[in-house]
Design a protein around this motif. Structure first.
Motif, PDB file in Angstrom:
ATOM      1  N   LYS A  36      -5.924 -12.071  -0.235  1.00 30.82           N
ATOM      2  CA  LYS A  36      -5.146 -12.864  -1.182  1.00 30.82           C
ATOM      3  C   LYS A  36      -3.844 -12.125  -1.505  1.00 30.82           C
ATOM      4  N   TYR A  37      -3.992 -10.881  -2.004  1.00 23.92           N
ATOM      5  CA  TYR A  37      -2.839 -10.049  -2.312  1.00 23.92           C
ATOM      6  C   TYR A  37      -3.148  -8.605  -1.934  1.00 23.92           C
ATOM      7  N   THR A  38      -2.131  -7.895  -1.456  1.00 20.95           N
ATOM      8  CA  THR A  38      -2.230  -6.453  -1.271  1.00 20.95           C
ATOM      9  C   THR A  38      -1.031  -5.811  -1.968  1.00 20.95           C
ATOM     10  N   LEU A  39      -1.206  -4.574  -2.370  1.00 18.96           N
ATOM     11  CA  LEU A  39      -0.183  -3.848  -3.136  1.00 18.96           C
ATOM     12  C   LEU A  39       0.289  -2.633  -2.357  1.00 18.96           C
ATOM     13  N   GLY A  63      -1.718   0.660   3.865  1.00 17.36           N
ATOM     14  CA  GLY A  63      -2.238  -0.085   2.721  1.00 17.36           C
ATOM     15  C   GLY A  63      -3.664   0.258   2.371  1.00 17.36           C
ATOM     16  N   TYR A  64      -3.968   0.247   1.057  1.00 19.69           N
ATOM     17  CA  TYR A  64      -5.338   0.544   0.615  1.00 19.69           C
ATOM     18  C   TYR A  64      -5.671  -0.088  -0.732  1.00 19.69           C
ATOM     19  N   ALA A  65      -5.043  -1.220  -1.041  1.00 21.41           N
ATOM     20  CA  ALA A  65      -5.344  -1.885  -2.320  1.00 21.41           C
ATOM     21  C   ALA A  65      -5.245  -3.385  -2.124  1.00 21.41           C
ATOM     22  N   ALA A  66      -6.386  -4.084  -2.228  1.00 22.14           N
ATOM     23  CA  ALA A  66      -6.392  -5.504  -1.899  1.00 22.14           C
ATOM     24  C   ALA A  66      -7.354  -6.288  -2.777  1.00 22.14           C
ATOM     25  N   VAL A  67      -7.043  -7.570  -2.925  1.00 15.98           N
ATOM     26  CA  VAL A  67      -7.999  -8.530  -3.465  1.00 15.98           C
ATOM     27  C   VAL A  67      -8.153  -9.599  -2.380  1.00 15.98           C
ATOM     28  N   SER A  68      -9.395  -9.927  -2.050  1.00 18.25           N
ATOM     29  CA  SER A  68      -9.670 -10.788  -0.907  1.00 18.25           C
ATOM     30  C   SER A  68     -10.771 -11.787  -1.215  1.00 18.25           C
ATOM     31  N   GLU A  69     -10.884 -12.763  -0.317  1.00 16.34           N
ATOM     32  CA  GLU A  69     -11.977 -13.734  -0.376  1.00 16.34           C
ATOM     33  C   GLU A  69     -12.953 -13.439   0.757  1.00 16.34           C
ATOM     34  N   LEU A 113      -5.215 -12.671 -10.178  1.00 16.12           N
ATOM     35  CA  LEU A 113      -5.461 -12.025  -8.889  1.00 16.12           C
ATOM     36  C   LEU A 113      -4.349 -11.058  -8.488  1.00 16.12           C
ATOM     37  N   GLN A 114      -3.115 -11.332  -8.911  1.00 16.27           N
ATOM     38  CA  GLN A 114      -2.020 -10.416  -8.587  1.00 16.27           C
ATOM     39  C   GLN A 114      -2.208  -9.049  -9.244  1.00 16.27           C
ATOM     40  N   TRP A 115      -2.955  -8.989 -10.325  1.00 20.30           N
ATOM     41  CA  TRP A 115      -3.194  -7.720 -11.000  1.00 20.30           C
ATOM     42  C   TRP A 115      -4.241  -6.866 -10.287  1.00 20.30           C
ATOM     43  N   VAL A 116      -5.166  -7.524  -9.616  1.00 23.88           N
ATOM     44  CA  VAL A 116      -6.369  -6.836  -9.138  1.00 23.88           C
ATOM     45  C   VAL A 116      -6.069  -5.638  -8.240  1.00 23.88           C
ATOM     46  N   PRO A 117      -5.135  -5.718  -7.257  1.00 26.29           N
ATOM     47  CA  PRO A 117      -4.891  -4.539  -6.423  1.00 26.29           C
ATOM     48  C   PRO A 117      -4.393  -3.324  -7.203  1.00 26.29           C
ATOM     49  N   PHE A 118      -3.823  -3.543  -8.387  1.00 25.99           N
ATOM     50  CA  PHE A 118      -3.358  -2.415  -9.202  1.00 25.99           C
ATOM     51  C   PHE A 118      -4.528  -1.563  -9.693  1.00 25.99           C
ATOM     52  N   THR A 119      -5.738  -2.072  -9.554  1.00 24.70           N
ATOM     53  CA  THR A 119      -6.918  -1.282  -9.916  1.00 24.70           C
ATOM     54  C   THR A 119      -6.934   0.031  -9.144  1.00 24.70           C
ATOM     55  N   LYS A 324      15.211   2.059  -5.934  1.00 24.43           N
ATOM     56  CA  LYS A 324      14.069   2.288  -6.827  1.00 24.43           C
ATOM     57  C   LYS A 324      14.256   1.680  -8.209  1.00 24.43           C
ATOM     58  N   GLU A 325      15.480   1.328  -8.560  1.00 21.63           N
ATOM     59  CA  GLU A 325      15.709   0.693  -9.853  1.00 21.63           C
ATOM     60  C   GLU A 325      15.146  -0.721  -9.886  1.00 21.63           C
ATOM     61  N   ARG A 326      15.116  -1.378  -8.734  1.00 22.90           N
ATOM     62  CA  ARG A 326      14.653  -2.775  -8.697  1.00 22.90           C
ATOM     63  C   ARG A 326      13.283  -2.930  -8.048  1.00 22.90           C
ATOM     64  N   TYR A 327      12.913  -2.003  -7.184  1.00 24.77           N
ATOM     65  CA  TYR A 327      11.635  -2.114  -6.478  1.00 24.77           C
ATOM     66  C   TYR A 327      10.661  -1.056  -6.976  1.00 24.77           C
ATOM     67  N   HIS A 328       9.488  -1.481  -7.416  1.00 25.01           N
ATOM     68  CA  HIS A 328       8.446  -0.510  -7.805  1.00 25.01           C
ATOM     69  C   HIS A 328       7.062  -1.070  -7.511  1.00 25.01           C
ATOM     70  N   GLY A 329       6.682  -2.160  -8.165  1.00 25.35           N
ATOM     71  CA  GLY A 329       5.380  -2.740  -7.905  1.00 25.35           C
ATOM     72  C   GLY A 329       5.523  -3.939  -6.984  1.00 25.35           C
ATOM     73  N   VAL A 330       5.351  -3.715  -5.684  1.00 25.03           N
ATOM     74  CA  VAL A 330       5.560  -4.766  -4.691  1.00 25.03           C
ATOM     75  C   VAL A 330       4.223  -5.263  -4.166  1.00 25.03           C
ATOM     76  N   VAL A 331       3.986  -6.559  -4.375  1.00 25.37           N
ATOM     77  CA  VAL A 331       2.732  -7.188  -3.964  1.00 25.37           C
ATOM     78  C   VAL A 331       3.012  -8.138  -2.805  1.00 25.37           C
ATOM     79  N   PHE A 332       2.170  -8.097  -1.775  1.00 26.93           N
ATOM     80  CA  PHE A 332       2.266  -9.058  -0.688  1.00 26.93           C
ATOM     81  C   PHE A 332       1.319 -10.224  -0.946  1.00 26.93           C
ATOM     82  N   ASP A 333       1.860 -11.431  -0.804  1.00 22.43           N
ATOM     83  CA  ASP A 333       1.086 -12.662  -0.986  1.00 22.43           C
ATOM     84  C   ASP A 333       0.698 -13.171   0.399  1.00 22.43           C
ATOM     85  N   TRP A 334      -0.616 -13.166   0.708  1.00 23.98           N
ATOM     86  CA  TRP A 334      -1.109 -13.545   2.023  1.00 23.98           C
ATOM     87  C   TRP A 334      -1.586 -14.980   2.087  1.00 23.98           C
ATOM     88  N   SER A 335      -1.395 -15.730   1.016  1.00 24.46           N
ATOM     89  CA  SER A 335      -1.891 -17.112   0.998  1.00 24.46           C
ATOM     90  C   SER A 335      -1.112 -17.988   1.973  1.00 24.46           C
TER      91      SER A 335
END
Length: 335
Positions: A36-39, A63-69, A113-119, A324-335
């Motif tokens: 669903k999303y990876t961080l 990559g090593y942080a994901a929320v999946s179905e 769900l976008q929060w979950v990979p931040f775990t 780095k001023e604009r990019y920090h928490g970048v999530v990929f949307d795989w939907s």
């Protein structure tokens, strides 16, 4: 089955590749998942992309942080079923075969769900609090307020501390202020130490959480530590740094009469699964993070800078490296 992967092909070269996924019969404890999303983990993944991490071989999928179905389960998997939403240590690909053991957890209802990979980032940061002696009423300073440092500051505050942050980035300082930092200071300011000493009645801080991984930041900020203080190495030290180590050792031995403690806070110092003989584990920490997210005690939304499609991966890594001023928490949307 058509799959899509983000691939580091060579130093500072990122591609998005289509690949056929033809998994053999799943092993008993394996699961096929659809992301669903990876961080992106900026520190680790940029180090890999630079070509300086020997354990990461190119071409490779980071990559090593994901929320999946869950799509399919092996015949030995009894706790998960098709359609379950899970948090796991997944890479940047559309589909992946992973183990259902260890850190493979159902996502509690009510957490975006976008929060979950931040775990994953939170459990990395969690180690700095777990190894520390931080108590209610203590003063703590965090050097480096990226994703890991920011979460370390939030967790130290939840521990009962007054937390200060140091970073070169004004944007990161502002972001940390939104997530509860008590006071932030520019690393470029000449009087940072004096300001923090004033706020601590001249005593200094009881804990310094070093989250940059820059060795110079460790040495430069040792004077912030109070008597019986602890230096906690959260960021993995990288890069060459030359200094007179005798001065560092004498600072610990003579100036503070041997009262300072150095502690490593690498996440893997604790077992992955729950163990009846060990209080902490990555699984337990992850479940606690879920609770903190659900109860809005851990702030995630201010940390998200971009939600991008996988095809935008080259832009994402370029931004994390040079903007780095604009990019920090970048999530990929795989939907």
């Amino acid at each position: 089955m058509d799959n899509k992967e983000i691939v580091f092909t060579a130093p500072w070269e990122v591609e998005v590749r289509e690949a056929a996924l033809s998994p053999k019969a799943l092993a008993a404890h394996e699961v096929l998942v659809k992301k669903k999303y990876t961080l992106i983990s900026p520190g680790t993944e940029l180090a890999c992309l630079s070509g300086n991490e020997k354990w990461f071989r190119m071409p490779g999928v980071p990559g090593y942080a994901a929320v999946s179905e869950v799509v399919e389960t092996g015949n030995g998997v009894t706790d998960f079923a098709k359609g379950d939403l899970v948090f796991h240590y997944g890479d940047h690909s559309a589909y992946q075969v992973v183990s259902a053991e260890g850190v493979f957890l159902k996502v509690p209802p009510g957490i975006p769900l976008q929060w979950v990979p931040f775990t994953r980032m939170a459990t990395v940061a969690f180690t700095s609090v777990r190894v520390s002696d931080i108590e209610l009423g203590d003063h703590v300073v965090v050097t480096g307020l990226g994703l890991i440092g920011n979460m370390a500051s939030q967790l130290a505050k939840l521990q009962g501390a007054t937390v200060f942050g140091i970073d070169f980035s004004e944007h990161r300082l502002q972001m940390a202020a939104k997530t509860g930092l008590d006071a932030g200071f520019s690393a470029g300011s000449e009087d940072v130490h004096d300001q923090i000493k004033q706020l601590t009645n001249g005593e200094g801080v009881s804990a310094l959480i070093e989250a940059t991984g820059v060795p110079k930041a460790v040495v430069d900020n040792l004077p912030l530590l109070a008597r019986y203080g602890e230096l906690i190495l959260l960021g993995s030290p990288r890069g060459e740094y030359q200094t007179n180590v005798t001065e560092v050792l004498n600072y610990v031995h003579l100036i503070n009469y041997g009262s300072l403690t150095f502690k490593g806070a690498h996440e893997w110092r604790y077992p992955v699964a729950r163990d009846p003989f060990v209080k902490h584990s990555l699984v337990r920490n992850s479940q606690i993070v879920f609770d903190l997210m659900a109860n809005k005690k851990l702030q995630i939304e201010p940390l998200i800078s971009h939600v991008l499609k996988p095809e935008e991966a080259p832009t994402a890594y370029e931004g994390l490296k040079n903007d780095k001023e604009r990019y920090h928490g970048v999530v990929f949307d795989w939907s």
